[in-house]
Design a protein around this motif. Structure first.
Motif, PDB file in Angstrom:
ATOM      1  N   LYS A 166      91.076  49.057  11.000  1.00 31.18           N
ATOM      2  CA  LYS A 166      90.702  50.160  10.101  1.00 31.18           C
ATOM      3  C   LYS A 166      91.895  50.605   9.263  1.00 31.18           C
ATOM      4  O   LYS A 166      91.789  50.844   8.061  1.00 31.18           O
ATOM      5  N   LYS A 167      93.077  50.682   9.899  1.00 34.14           N
ATOM      6  CA  LYS A 167      94.288  51.089   9.184  1.00 34.14           C
ATOM      7  C   LYS A 167      94.663  50.075   8.113  1.00 34.14           C
ATOM      8  O   LYS A 167      95.071  50.428   7.015  1.00 34.14           O
ATOM      9  N   LYS A 168      94.531  48.788   8.480  1.00 39.14           N
ATOM     10  CA  LYS A 168      94.834  47.740   7.506  1.00 39.14           C
ATOM     11  C   LYS A 168      93.903  47.824   6.309  1.00 39.14           C
ATOM     12  O   LYS A 168      94.316  47.656   5.161  1.00 39.14           O
ATOM     13  N   MET A 169      92.628  48.067   6.576  1.00 37.64           N
ATOM     14  CA  MET A 169      91.648  48.178   5.488  1.00 37.64           C
ATOM     15  C   MET A 169      91.969  49.361   4.589  1.00 37.64           C
ATOM     16  O   MET A 169      91.883  49.286   3.371  1.00 37.64           O
ATOM     17  N   GLN A 170      92.383  50.491   5.233  1.00 43.29           N
ATOM     18  CA  GLN A 170      92.738  51.678   4.441  1.00 43.29           C
ATOM     19  C   GLN A 170      93.967  51.411   3.577  1.00 43.29           C
ATOM     20  O   GLN A 170      94.034  51.801   2.416  1.00 43.29           O
ATOM     21  N   SER A 171      94.951  50.690   4.174  1.00 41.47           N
ATOM     22  CA  SER A 171      96.157  50.357   3.428  1.00 41.47           C
ATOM     23  C   SER A 171      95.827  49.449   2.257  1.00 41.47           C
ATOM     24  O   SER A 171      96.337  49.635   1.138  1.00 41.47           O
ATOM     25  N   LEU A 172      94.959  48.458   2.505  1.00 40.50           N
ATOM     26  CA  LEU A 172      94.553  47.538   1.437  1.00 40.50           C
ATOM     27  C   LEU A 172      93.816  48.286   0.343  1.00 40.50           C
ATOM     28  O   LEU A 172      94.022  48.052  -0.852  1.00 40.50           O
ATOM     29  N   PHE A 173      92.974  49.227   0.734  1.00 41.32           N
ATOM     30  CA  PHE A 173      92.228  50.013  -0.244  1.00 41.32           C
ATOM     31  C   PHE A 173      93.175  50.843  -1.108  1.00 41.32           C
ATOM     32  O   PHE A 173      93.014  50.942  -2.318  1.00 41.32           O
ATOM     33  N   LYS A 174      94.200  51.409  -0.454  1.00 42.34           N
ATOM     34  CA  LYS A 174      95.168  52.215  -1.195  1.00 42.34           C
ATOM     35  C   LYS A 174      95.908  51.355  -2.220  1.00 42.34           C
ATOM     36  O   LYS A 174      96.154  51.769  -3.345  1.00 42.34           O
ATOM     37  N   LYS A 175      96.276  50.135  -1.791  1.00 40.81           N
ATOM     38  CA  LYS A 175      96.972  49.240  -2.718  1.00 40.81           C
ATOM     39  C   LYS A 175      96.088  48.898  -3.912  1.00 40.81           C
ATOM     40  O   LYS A 175      96.527  48.918  -5.059  1.00 40.81           O
ATOM     41  N   ARG A 176      94.826  48.578  -3.604  1.00 42.83           N
ATOM     42  CA  ARG A 176      93.897  48.256  -4.693  1.00 42.83           C
ATOM     43  C   ARG A 176      93.673  49.465  -5.583  1.00 42.83           C
ATOM     44  O   ARG A 176      93.600  49.348  -6.802  1.00 42.83           O
ATOM     45  N   ASP A 177      93.576  50.622  -4.951  1.00 41.04           N
ATOM     46  CA  ASP A 177      93.335  51.853  -5.699  1.00 41.04           C
ATOM     47  C   ASP A 177      94.511  52.156  -6.629  1.00 41.04           C
ATOM     48  O   ASP A 177      94.322  52.521  -7.788  1.00 41.04           O
ATOM     49  N   SER A 178      95.735  51.969  -6.116  1.00 30.31           N
ATOM     50  CA  SER A 178      96.914  52.237  -6.942  1.00 30.31           C
ATOM     51  C   SER A 178      97.015  51.233  -8.088  1.00 30.31           C
ATOM     52  O   SER A 178      97.357  51.580  -9.218  1.00 30.31           O
ATOM     53  N   TRP A 179      96.698  49.971  -7.803  1.00 32.30           N
ATOM     54  CA  TRP A 179      96.707  48.963  -8.853  1.00 32.30           C
ATOM     55  C   TRP A 179      95.660  49.265  -9.919  1.00 32.30           C
ATOM     56  O   TRP A 179      95.890  49.067 -11.107  1.00 32.30           O
ATOM     57  N   LEU A 180      94.514  49.767  -9.466  1.00 31.34           N
ATOM     58  CA  LEU A 180      93.454  50.118 -10.412  1.00 31.34           C
ATOM     59  C   LEU A 180      93.916  51.251 -11.327  1.00 31.34           C
ATOM     60  O   LEU A 180      93.665  51.221 -12.537  1.00 31.34           O
ATOM     61  N   LEU A 181      94.593  52.244 -10.740  1.00 30.93           N
ATOM     62  CA  LEU A 181      95.115  53.355 -11.546  1.00 30.93           C
ATOM     63  C   LEU A 181      96.137  52.862 -12.567  1.00 30.93           C
ATOM     64  O   LEU A 181      96.130  53.284 -13.729  1.00 30.93           O
TER      65      LEU A 181
ATOM     66  N   LEU B  42     105.720  49.754 -13.460  1.00 36.82           N
ATOM     67  CA  LEU B  42     105.031  50.755 -12.638  1.00 36.82           C
ATOM     68  C   LEU B  42     104.775  50.219 -11.231  1.00 36.82           C
ATOM     69  O   LEU B  42     104.854  50.965 -10.249  1.00 36.82           O
ATOM     70  N   ASN B  43     104.478  48.936 -11.137  1.00 41.75           N
ATOM     71  CA  ASN B  43     104.278  48.329  -9.823  1.00 41.75           C
ATOM     72  C   ASN B  43     105.583  48.333  -9.025  1.00 41.75           C
ATOM     73  O   ASN B  43     105.578  48.530  -7.802  1.00 41.75           O
ATOM     74  N   THR B  44     106.706  48.110  -9.715  1.00 46.47           N
ATOM     75  CA  THR B  44     108.015  48.162  -9.045  1.00 46.47           C
ATOM     76  C   THR B  44     108.282  49.556  -8.496  1.00 46.47           C
ATOM     77  O   THR B  44     108.765  49.714  -7.366  1.00 46.47           O
ATOM     78  N   VAL B  45     107.947  50.572  -9.292  1.00 45.65           N
ATOM     79  CA  VAL B  45     108.114  51.954  -8.838  1.00 45.65           C
ATOM     80  C   VAL B  45     107.183  52.230  -7.655  1.00 45.65           C
ATOM     81  O   VAL B  45     107.551  52.903  -6.688  1.00 45.65           O
ATOM     82  N   LYS B  46     105.963  51.694  -7.730  1.00 52.75           N
ATOM     83  CA  LYS B  46     104.983  51.905  -6.653  1.00 52.75           C
ATOM     84  C   LYS B  46     105.465  51.288  -5.340  1.00 52.75           C
ATOM     85  O   LYS B  46     105.290  51.867  -4.264  1.00 52.75           O
ATOM     86  N   ARG B  47     106.077  50.098  -5.420  1.00 51.39           N
ATOM     87  CA  ARG B  47     106.538  49.424  -4.205  1.00 51.39           C
ATOM     88  C   ARG B  47     107.604  50.243  -3.484  1.00 51.39           C
ATOM     89  O   ARG B  47     107.773  50.120  -2.279  1.00 51.39           O
ATOM     90  N   LYS B  48     108.322  51.057  -4.237  1.00 51.86           N
ATOM     91  CA  LYS B  48     109.353  51.908  -3.634  1.00 51.86           C
ATOM     92  C   LYS B  48     108.787  53.264  -3.210  1.00 51.86           C
ATOM     93  O   LYS B  48     109.538  54.190  -2.886  1.00 51.86           O
ATOM     94  N   ASN B  49     107.439  53.363  -3.238  1.00 49.75           N
ATOM     95  CA  ASN B  49     106.748  54.610  -2.857  1.00 49.75           C
ATOM     96  C   ASN B  49     107.166  55.788  -3.724  1.00 49.75           C
ATOM     97  O   ASN B  49     107.197  56.934  -3.268  1.00 49.75           O
ATOM     98  N   ASN B  50     107.540  55.503  -4.979  1.00 52.94           N
ATOM     99  CA  ASN B  50     107.942  56.570  -5.898  1.00 52.94           C
ATOM    100  C   ASN B  50     106.909  56.820  -6.987  1.00 52.94           C
ATOM    101  O   ASN B  50     107.212  57.429  -8.006  1.00 52.94           O
ATOM    102  N   LEU B  51     105.686  56.312  -6.773  1.00 55.21           N
ATOM    103  CA  LEU B  51     104.657  56.472  -7.797  1.00 55.21           C
ATOM    104  C   LEU B  51     103.405  57.058  -7.179  1.00 55.21           C
ATOM    105  O   LEU B  51     102.928  56.601  -6.144  1.00 55.21           O
ATOM    106  N   ASP B  52     102.906  58.107  -7.813  1.00 58.15           N
ATOM    107  CA  ASP B  52     101.622  58.683  -7.415  1.00 58.15           C
ATOM    108  C   ASP B  52     100.876  59.075  -8.687  1.00 58.15           C
ATOM    109  O   ASP B  52     101.342  58.821  -9.802  1.00 58.15           O
ATOM    110  N   THR B  53      99.725  59.686  -8.516  1.00 61.10           N
ATOM    111  CA  THR B  53      98.891  60.017  -9.674  1.00 61.10           C
ATOM    112  C   THR B  53      99.608  60.956 -10.639  1.00 61.10           C
ATOM    113  O   THR B  53      99.514  60.801 -11.859  1.00 61.10           O
ATOM    114  N   ARG B  54     100.339  61.913 -10.085  1.00 62.20           N
ATOM    115  CA  ARG B  54     101.037  62.889 -10.947  1.00 62.20           C
ATOM    116  C   ARG B  54     102.088  62.206 -11.808  1.00 62.20           C
ATOM    117  O   ARG B  54     102.202  62.466 -13.009  1.00 62.20           O
TER     118      ARG B  54
END
Length: 710
Positions: free
Chosen positions: A3-18, A299-311
């Motif tokens: 379940k955690k893996k699926m949530q993590s995968l969803f978050k990655k897809r969601d961030s890529w979609l954004l 933006l993906n590089t910033v995301k990989r460093k956990n420095n990117l969110d919706t704001r």
């Protein structure tokens, strides 16, 4: 686990979609704003009508028809090449010499015979006999061409005068033949020789036979050379430069009649209704796709460093739209002469991106904005790029990024504006001095004032827009962090007054966390401020935490271990609620919530286990979440390290190193660092940095001798 893996995968897809949606939105926006910069405007024009406006060429193209005409005229102007046959020249000179020498020979023979003959006998050497004798010894060409009368006249001239005339004739004929005699100018050549004889200092009676001889001596000796002429024409044709219609060149001015030539040029550059060109639009589309691709990758590089969110994503999109819009607005009033792009406050975007996101991102977007600026200020000429505007924008933005350091307050941005002003003015003067045009001193002042206005507006706009992003979107900038680190902040005062031990502990954790973060390139200022507030939840029940128990007994001695654990476990979440109530930034709230992760309260767990063997470990663990960022993970480590080292009675270097190593190892074994981006290499560096900092704090001191009592 699944379940955690699926949530993590969803978050990655969601961030890529954004990221994808954001870049597509930005790409569409840029395309709409730059559409008219590459779109070729077409006109409905008839031949021989009056132009209602000035029309410029949207492209650079060769006018092949005009090039062919110019080549044809050049080839036609090439003079035919002729070769002079020197053998003919020498042959004609030899004929002249032959005539005069033959006359001299016959004349000598006649004189000898006259001396032998008696005076009573009639001499057989009459003029006719001499002529016949000459014809017998002269070449056939001479005999066939020279008249008898001419020969008789030459015979009757004294030898001295005849030799003088011979010299004049030979010189005139040789000069004329050396210049070349063609069929069409043979009469002119003969006339030139006769002219030379006419003005020679000779007896008038002698000039007549010499002039007669010129008709025989002057012949065609210059012949047309096909190969040389062809080569000369080819060389001339290859030297003709193509006739180009340059982008921006005026094809027809307002009020001018549309002649056939002008109409053909309008047709050639594709500005007639039936000649629309979609290729520039395709080119613009490809360029925007490339720009959006680079944006997405960064933006993906910033995301990989956990420095990117919706704001932050909204901030990046907003800054991009702002920067492009500013350039477009100014371009609407710009002309080739005004150079209004010098006044664009382009550095605003770079300042905001560095303050709100990251320096690397600011550099990348500075380059992209410069490319777009060279298109926006191309004078709406398809295919043209304003390299001067692009270079100016690049230098201005790079200057803002380089000069913006150590942001302690908003006046630092104004100080950065001074550096931007210097670079802007130097760049403007560079362009003006490198150009071929001569500018008056007033022009230099005007353009320099544009550069100053650009820097000033950039700083003012950055200062004015920064609170909007910080408050409206909750973006945490360095200036905001510096404000939050002020000891006069209400929550810091609350910790100091209600939990002074916790306050001291937080300051120590802040020092350790900042140095550790800076050692691996993380945000040290965020770690420091986050550490100040990470234990704010202890102010709910301060006396239940040992650092605040001064001269009182430990309340945990009188309550159940489960109750004690509940109080201790609640403090990160009480702190998070308190921070939310005071509208603190999300990053600070997350650090407060995550700084214990899901660690075990070992003291109370084992204390309860003494009385209850079946105790559940989960009852004595923090609910989490585990640290999600490098800063939260480092504070998690430093929090435990500071408390452990402070408990040592004699903190030696060996003990400090042992405790730090064991705590980091325990956090890794317990899986508390699994969700953070820290690597093993970074953890080693963090461990070394924390040990060095602690050794500096707990260094050995000199033991001063006590004062002896009398």
């Amino acid at each position: 686990m699944k379940k955690k893996k699926m949530q993590s995968l969803f978050k990655k897809r969601d961030s890529w979609l954004l990221i994808l949606l954001s870049t597509i939105f930005v790409g569409i926006f840029i395309f709409l704003l730059t559409f008219n910069n590459v779109h070729t405007k077409t006109y409905n024009i008839d031949r021989f009508s009056m132009a209602t406006e000035t029309i410029r060429s949207p492209i650079t193209i060769e006018n092949e028809q005009e090039t062919e005409r110019k080549t044809r005229e050049t080839v036609q102007s090439v003079v035919d090449r002729y070769n002079i046959n020197n053998e003919i020249t020498q042959e004609q000179i030899n004929y002249i010499n032959e005539i005069f020498e033959a006359i001299s020979t016959v004349e000598e023979e006649a004189n000898v015979e006259r001396e032998k003959e008696d005076d009573d006998i009639v001499s057989p050497f009459t003029e006719e006999a001499i002529v016949e004798r000459l014809k017998n010894i002269l070449s056939e060409n001479i005999v066939a061409s020279v008249k008898n009368q001419t020969l008789i006249q030459l015979i009757n001239i004294p030898k001295e005068d005849r030799e003088a005339g011979r010299t004049v004739l030979i010189e005139a004929v040789e000069e004329t033949l050396n210049n070349g005699v063609r069929t069409e100018n043979i009469q002119t050549a003969i006339a030139n020789v006769n002219e030379a004889i006419k003005f020679a200092t000779l007896d008038e009676d002698f000039k007549s036979p010499l002039q007669d001889l010129s008709h025989f001596a002057v012949v065609e000796n210059s012949f047309f050379d096909v190969e040389e002429t062809s080569e000369a024409r080819k060389e001339a044709a290859s030297g003709v430069a193509p006739v180009m219609i340059r982008a921006g060149e005026v094809i027809v001015r307002e009020g001018q009649t549309i002649t056939n030539e002008i109409y053909n040029r309008l047709e050639l550059v594709g500005v007639l209704d039936n000649e629309g060109n979609i290729y520039p639009l395709l080119g613009l589309g490809f360029l925007i796709i490339l720009i959006c691709l680079f944006m997405a990758l960064e933006l993906n590089t910033v995301k990989r460093k956990n420095n990117l969110d919706t704001r932050k994503l909204i901030t990046i999109v907003s800054v991009t739209i702002l920067s492009v819009s500013l350039m477009k607005i100014v371009s609407l009033f710009a002309t080739d002469e005004s150079k209004l792009y010098f006044i664009v406050p382009i550095a605003t975007g770079a300042l905001l991106l560095k303050l709100l996101i990251h320096e690397r991102l600011a550099f990348i977007f500075a380059i992209l904005f410069s490319i777009l600026g060279s298109i926006i200020f191309n004078g709406e000429i398809a295919g043209a790029l304003n390299s001067e505007a692009g270079t100016y924008f690049l230098f201005s933005q790079f200057a803002s990024i380089f000069f913006l350091t150590n942001v302690k307050d908003r006046t630092a941005i104004l100080k950065t504006g001074i550096g931007i002003t210097v670079i802007n003015i130097v760049t403007v003067l560079l362009f003006l001095l490198l150009s071929f045009e001569k500018y008056a001193f007033v022009d230099l002042l005007i353009y320099s004032s544009f550069a100053f206005a650009s820097a000033f507006l950039s700083a003012v706009l950055a200062i004015g827009l920064l609170p909007f992003f910080e408050t409206g979107l909750g973006i945490l900038s360095d200036t905001k962090l510096l404000q939050l680190s002020n000891p006069n902040q209400p929550l810091l005062k609350k910790i100091l007054t209600e939990a002074p031990g916790t306050y001291h502990h937080s300051v120590m954790v802040a020092n350790l966390s900042e140095t550790a973060c800076e050692s691996i390139g993380a945000n040290g200022l965020l770690a420091r401020v986050g550490a100040y507030y990470h234990d704010i939840g202890k102010t709910v029940k301060p006396h239940y935490f040992i650092e605040n128990q001064l001269s009182i007994r430990n309340p945990h001695d009188f309550i159940d271990p489960k109750e004690s654990a509940k109080i201790i476990i609640n403090h990160p979440y009480d702190g998070a609620e308190l921070l939310k109530k005071h509208k603190m930034p999300k990053e600070i709230i997350d650090i407060a919530k995550q700084h214990h992760g899901s660690t075990l309260l070992k003291y109370f767990y084992y204390k309860e286990k003494e009385n209850n063997v079946n105790v559940k470990e989960s009852d004595f663990r923090y609910p989490g979440p585990k640290p999600q960022t490098s800063e939260a993970a480092i504070i998690c480590i430093c929090d435990s390290v500071e408390a452990a080292v402070r408990s040592l009675k004699e903190p030696t270097e060996e003990k400090i190193e042992e405790i730090v190593a064991s705590i980091i190892s325990d956090r890794m074994t317990d899986g508390q660092l699994d969700e953070s981006p820290l690597t093993l290499k970074e953890l080693k560096r963090i461990q070394r940095t924390i040990c060095e900092t602690l050794k500096g704090i707990f260094h050995s001191r000199i033991q001063y001798p006590a004062k002896e009592e009398k």
